[in-house]
Scaffold this motif. Structure first.
Motif, short mmCIF file in Angstrom:
data_model
loop_
_atom_site.label_atom_id
_atom_site.label_comp_id
_atom_site.label_asym_id
_atom_site.label_seq_id
_atom_site.Cartn_x
_atom_site.Cartn_y
_atom_site.Cartn_z
N ALA A 94 0.83 -1.21 0.00
CA ALA A 94 0.00 0.00 0.00
C ALA A 94 0.87 1.26 0.00
O ALA A 94 0.57 2.22 -0.72
N ASP A 98 0.71 4.01 -2.91
CA ASP A 98 0.42 5.41 -2.58
C ASP A 98 1.58 6.32 -2.99
O ASP A 98 1.36 7.40 -3.55
N THR A 101 1.69 6.62 -6.95
CA THR A 101 0.64 7.44 -7.54
C THR A 101 0.76 8.90 -7.12
O THR A 101 0.45 9.79 -7.91
N SER A 102 1.25 9.14 -5.92
CA SER A 102 1.48 10.52 -5.49
C SER A 102 2.55 11.17 -6.36
O SER A 102 2.39 12.30 -6.83
N TYR A 131 -6.95 0.93 -1.62
CA TYR A 131 -6.39 2.13 -2.26
C TYR A 131 -7.54 3.06 -2.67
O TYR A 131 -7.51 4.26 -2.40
N ARG A 134 -9.07 4.73 0.39
CA ARG A 134 -8.21 5.80 0.95
C ARG A 134 -8.28 7.07 0.13
O ARG A 134 -8.10 8.17 0.64
N HIS A 135 -8.53 6.94 -1.17
CA HIS A 135 -8.53 8.08 -2.07
C HIS A 135 -9.94 8.52 -2.47
O HIS A 135 -10.10 9.37 -3.35
#
Length: 172
Positions: A94, A98, A101-102, A131, A134-135
């Protein structure tokens, strides 16, 4: 970030990491193993859309590979995610997803993430569903490649997971 993650560095892979990524993928037991050559090429040509987690000794202990779809320049297709057995269960996959993608979102802007998952791969399903949660993004699923399309023997279908919309925008 967990204590186990605090000792890790997440960055871009280099060609020198290709062999370790191949080994981690091979040892995962879940991934379609590509040739060692393909991991070397991936680390050269798609380092900007991939990430590697390094242990205290600098060696890779996990990775995520991906690419931006040519026809959809704000969509990151995640190709493979794998974590060395000794580092599983601490949220590293994860954190890698994250972090990647950030970074890609800050550099290029992302509106969606796609991946394919074979039915029954519960770990991958959980990773991408969490994921999306979370987004604050929706998840759409559809069969992308049916069993009959694979020429090399029996292969489970590949189900496309499309996660979005995301609001990961480039830095000014």
């Amino acid at each position: 970030m967990t204590a186990a993650q605090a000792d890790l560095l997440i960055d871009r892979p280099s060609v020198a990491d290709g062999a370790a990524l191949w080994r981690i993928a091979k040892d995962s037991g879940n991934l379609d193993l590509n040739s060692s050559y393909s991991y070397l090429l991936w680390c050269r040509d798609f380092a900007g859309t991939s990430a590697v987690a390094r242990g205290a000794d600098g060696e890779p202990v996990g990775f995520v590979t991906g690419y931006v779809r040519p026809e959809r320049p704000h969509t990151l297709l995640v190709w493979q995610v794998a974590v060395d057995a000794a580092y599983r269960g601490h949220g590293l996959a994860a954190a890698l997803l994250d972090g990647l993608t950030s970074r890609v979102g800050a550099e290029r802007g992302l509106s969606s993430v796609e991946t394919t998952i074979t039915p029954g791969n519960t770990a991958s399903e959980r990773l991408f569903i969490s994921y999306a949660a979370r987004h604050g993004a929706a998840v759409e699923r559809e069969v992308l490649f049916d069993t009959g399309l694979f020429p090399d023997g029996p292969h489970d279908p590949e189900v496309l997971y499309r996660i979005g919309p995301l609001s990961l925008t480039p830095s000014a």
